[in-house]
Design a protein around this motif. Structure first.
Motif, PDB file in Angstrom:
ATOM      1  N   UNK A 169       0.840  -1.206   0.000  1.00 56.02           N
ATOM      2  CA  UNK A 169       0.000   0.000   0.000  1.00 56.02           C
ATOM      3  C   UNK A 169       0.870   1.250   0.000  1.00 56.02           C
ATOM      4  N   UNK A 170       1.966   1.183   0.754  1.00 53.15           N
ATOM      5  CA  UNK A 170       2.884   2.324   0.832  1.00 53.15           C
ATOM      6  C   UNK A 170       3.476   2.612  -0.543  1.00 53.15           C
ATOM      7  N   UNK A 171       3.821   1.545  -1.254  1.00 54.33           N
ATOM      8  CA  UNK A 171       4.404   1.714  -2.597  1.00 54.33           C
ATOM      9  C   UNK A 171       3.373   2.325  -3.534  1.00 54.33           C
ATOM     10  N   UNK A 199       0.775   4.148  -2.829  1.00 54.02           N
ATOM     11  CA  UNK A 199       0.500   5.542  -2.468  1.00 54.02           C
ATOM     12  C   UNK A 199       1.615   6.476  -2.952  1.00 54.02           C
ATOM     13  N   UNK A 200       2.853   6.055  -2.727  1.00 49.30           N
ATOM     14  CA  UNK A 200       3.989   6.872  -3.182  1.00 49.30           C
ATOM     15  C   UNK A 200       3.984   6.977  -4.703  1.00 49.30           C
ATOM     16  N   UNK A 201       3.725   5.833  -5.349  1.00 49.95           N
ATOM     17  CA  UNK A 201       3.732   5.801  -6.807  1.00 49.95           C
ATOM     18  C   UNK A 201       2.639   6.685  -7.384  1.00 49.95           C
ATOM     19  N   UNK A 228       1.247   9.282  -5.976  1.00 52.74           N
ATOM     20  CA  UNK A 228       1.554  10.702  -5.775  1.00 52.74           C
ATOM     21  C   UNK A 228       2.546  11.186  -6.830  1.00 52.74           C
ATOM     22  N   UNK A 229       3.475  10.300  -7.121  1.00 48.45           N
ATOM     23  CA  UNK A 229       4.482  10.657  -8.129  1.00 48.45           C
ATOM     24  C   UNK A 229       3.818  10.886  -9.480  1.00 48.45           C
TER      25      UNK A 229
END
Lengths: 127, 436
Positions: free
Chosen positions: B211-213, B215-217, B219-220
Motif C-alpha cells: 500500500x505504501x508503494x 501511495x507513493x507511486x 503521488x508521483x
C-alpha cells in the motif's frame, strides 16, 4: 540558495525506497539515497553523510533496530538522527506524546509525501 | 348330615293353611324342621329380629299386587334368607314374577305333599347359599378390583412423579448441554479471535508495504500528469480512496488484536457517552437523527479505558446512523441495577462474570432503523462480516466492540427491537464499589 537536506532511506522494498527518493527530490528540498539492504546502511551513511536516516524495521538481512544500534556505536555516525518508517504500527500511535521505538521517532506506512516531509522537518530541525 | 334343624318361618294368616303346612312338615320330616308361624308381616318381622331363620314360607294368597308387595318387603329387609312362596292357584305369571323378585320357589297349596315341601325347602336353602357365595365372591371381586384400582392410582401417581422428575432431570441436562454449547462457542470464538490477532500483525506488515508503494507511486504519477486532465485526477482520487480503505481494514485488525493493551481508570460513564455523542453530532444532524437521553443520576463508577469505550460507543452510534439513512431517533438509556440470578449472563460460579446481587451499569442503545435480518444476527460480531463493504465497511467494527467489552469484563448483545423496527444494543458494565 536553499541547501538540500540529505536523506538516506534503507528499506528492503526497493521500489518503495526509489519512489520516496523521487517524490522527496521532486520537492526540491531533499537529496535522497535509497538502499535496500540493512548491511549497506553503514557504508552508505559514511559516504553520503546524510542529515537524516529513515530505517525500515523489518528487513531480511539486518533489521532496522540492529542498523540503528550500529549507527549509535559508530563515532562518526552516532549524531545523525534516525527515524523508523515501518508497516508495523498505526500512524496515530506515532504522533502522540512523541512516542518512539528505542528512542527514535517513527512513522507508519502507508504514508503520503506531505506526511513524510512534515515528519522529516520536525525531526531534522529538532536536531 | 342334618344334625342341625332347619328353622322355618311360616307367614300365613289362614289357620287352615297353617295346619296344612304343619301337618306336611310333621309328616315328612318333623325332626328336621323347626317351624314357627306368624299371621302377619309385622309379627313376622318381630320374629325375624329375634331368631335366625333359615327359610321363610310366604303365603301369597292375598290379592295379587298385595302379595307381591309383601314378598318385596320381606326380601328387601332380609335378602339373605331364602323365601318360598305359597299360592292357592296355579298361576304361571304370578309364580314367575315372584321368582324374578327373589323367591327361591313357589308351591301350590293343595298340590304339595311332604316330600315336595321338604325338597323345595332344602333346594331353596342350598340355592340361596350358592347365591350368597356368589354374591360374596362378587363383593370380594369388587373389593379386589377396588384395591387394585387404588394400587393402580398410587402407582400411576408414582409414575407421574417419576416422569416429572425425569423431565426436570432432562431439563437440567438440556440446560447443562446448552451451557456447554455456549462455552464451546465462546472457546471457538476466542480461538478465532486469537488467530485473527496473530494474523493481524503479519497481514498488517505484508499489506501495508505494498500500500505504501502504491501511495507513493500514485503521488508521483499524479504530479507528472497535466492538471487539466480531469478524468485522470478522478482516477487517482479513487485509487487513493481505495488505498485508504485497505489501510483502514488493516488498522481495524490491529485495533482488534491490540485490544488487550487497555489503560483502565475509575471514572464516570456518562461523560464518555456524552463525548461520543458530541463527536457524532455532525453526523446525527446531517442525517436528521434525534438523540433521546435517559441517563439516571448517581451511577457507580466504572473502571474502563476511556478511549476504548469511546471507540465502542462511536462504533455503535455510527452503525445506528447508517441504519437510519432517512432520519430517526436514537435512544440512549443508562441506569444502575442489581442483577438477579435469573438474568442473562449472571451465574454463581467463580468463572461467571456477573454474580447475583451485583450492581452493574446497564445501557440500551436503540435506533429506529431498518433492523438486522434475523439470520444475520449471530454473525454481526464475526470479524470481517459486513453488509456495508460497498460503503467501506471492514467488518471489524463490532468485533472490536465486543473484544473491548470482553477486555472490560462487560457484555454486549444486539437484538432486533420487540415491536417496531430498529436495533437494540444491550451493554452491561461492571462497576466499582460505591463510596470506595
Amino acid at each position: 540558495m536553499l541547501i538540500k537536506k540529505k536523506i538516506l532511506i534503507v528499506d528492503d522494498e526497493a521500489s518503495f525506497g526509489k519512489l520516496v527518493k523521487m517524490n522527496l527530490e521532486d520537492t526540491g528540498e531533499y537529496e535522497v539515497r535509497a538502499e535496500s539492504k540493512g548491511a549497506q546502511a553503514i557504508p552508505a551513511a559514511r559516504e553520503f553523510k546524510p542529515d537524516f536516516i529513515l530505517l525500515d524495521i523489518v528487513m531480511p538481512d539486518m533489521d532496522g533496530g540492529e542498523v540503528a544500534q550500529q549507527l549509535k556505536e559508530d563515532k562518526d555516525l552516532k549524531n545523525i538522527p534516525i527515524g523508523f518508517l515501518t508497516a508495523l504500527v498505526r500512524d496515530y500511535e506515532a504522533t502522540p506524546k512523541g512516542d518512539s521505538i528505542a528512542g527514535h521517532p517513527f512513522i507508519a506506512k502507508p504514508v503520503t509525501v506531505s506526511q513524510l516531509t512534515a515528519f522529516l522537518k520536525k525531526h531534522i530541525i529538532n536536531r | 348330615m342334618d344334625e342341625k334343624r332347619i328353622k322355618v318361618l311360616l307367614i300365613e294368616d289362614s289357620v287352615f293353611d297353617t295346619k296344612l303346612i304343619k301337618d306336611l312338615c310333621r309328616e315328612s320330616c318333623s325332626n328336621q324342621f323347626e317351624l314357627d308361624q306368624r299371621e302377619n308381616l309385622s309379627e313376622a318381622f318381630k320374629a325375624l329380629k329375634e331368631k335366625n331363620f333359615d327359610l321363610i314360607l310366604l303365603d301369597l294368597t292375598l290379592p295379587e299386587a298385595e302379595g307381591l308387595e309383601t314378598l318385596a318387603k320381606v326380601n328387601g329387609r332380609y335378602p339373605r334368607i331364602p323365601i318360598i312362596v305359597l299360592t292357592r292357584t296355579d298361576d304361571e305369571t304370578l309364580a314367575l314374577k315372584s321368582v324374578s323378585m327373589g323367591a327361591q320357589d313357589y308351591l301350590i297349596k293343595g298340590q304339595v305333599d311332604g316330600v315336595i315341601l321338604k325338597r323345595s325347602i332344602r333346594y331353596g336353602i342350598e340355592r340361596k347359599q350358592m347365591e350368597e357365595e356368589l354374591r360374596k365372591h362378587r363383593e370380594n371381586l369388587e373389593e379386589l378390583v377396588a384395591a387394585r384400582t387404588v394400587e393402580l392410582i398410587e402407582s400411576n401417581k408414582q409414575l407421574m412423579q417419576e416422569i416429572s422428575k425425569r423431565n426436570s432431570a432432562e431439563n437440567s441436562l438440556q440446560a447443562a448441554f446448552n451451557q456447554l454449547k455456549e462455552a464451546r462457542a465462546q472457546l471457538i470464538q476466542a480461538e478465532k479471535m486469537e488467530i485473527v490477532g496473530r494474523l493481524a500483525s503479519g497481514i498488517a506488515h505484508e499489506v501495508k508495504n505494498p500500500l505504501a508503494i502504491i501511495l507513493q507511486g500514485m503521488e508521483y504519477l499524479a504530479r507528472k500528469i497535466p492538471s487539466q486532465q480531469e478524468d485522470l485526477a478522478t482516477t487517482f482520487k479513487f485509487m487513493a480512496e481505495a488505498v485508504n480503505r485497505a489501510d483502514n481494514i488493516v488498522k481495524g485488525m490491529l485495533d482488534f488484536s491490540g485490544v488487550s493493551l487497555v489503560e483502565r481508570q475509575s471514572q464516570e460513564i456518562i461523560p464518555i457517552v456524552e463525548k461520543s455523542l458530541v463527536l457524532m453530532k455532525h453526523s446525527f444532524d446531517l442525517n436528521h437523527i434525534e438523540v433521546i437521553r435517559d441517563f439516571k443520576d448517581n451511577l457507580p463508577q466504572v473502571n474502563v479505558d476511556k478511549n476504548k469505550i469511546e471507540q465502542v460507543f462511536l462504533n455503535l452510534f455510527e452503525n445506528a446512523v447508517q441504519a437510519m439513512a432517512k432520519g430517526g431517533k436514537l435512544k440512549v438509556r443508562i441506569w444502575a441495577e442489581k442483577v438477579s440470578e435469573n438474568d442473562e449472563w449472571v451465574g454463581k460460579r467463580k468463572e461467571d462474570v456477573f454474580h447475583p446481587g451485583e450492581e452493574i451499569i446497564k445501557m440500551e442503545i436503540e435506533d429506529t432503523g431498518t433492523g438486522i435480518p434475523e439470520n444475520l444476527l449471530d454473525k454481526v460480531f464475526d470479524p470481517f462480516f459486513t453488509t456495508k463493504r460497498s460503503i467501506g465497511g471492514t467488518g471489524l467494527g463490532l468485533s472490536i466492540v465486543r473484544s473491548i467489552m470482553e477486555m472490560h469484563q462487560g457484555k454486549i448483545k444486539i437484538i432486533n427491537k420487540q415491536g417496531g423496527s430498529g436495533v437494540q444494543v444491550v451493554i452491561w458494565f461492571k462497576t466499582e464499589p460505591r463510596g470506595g
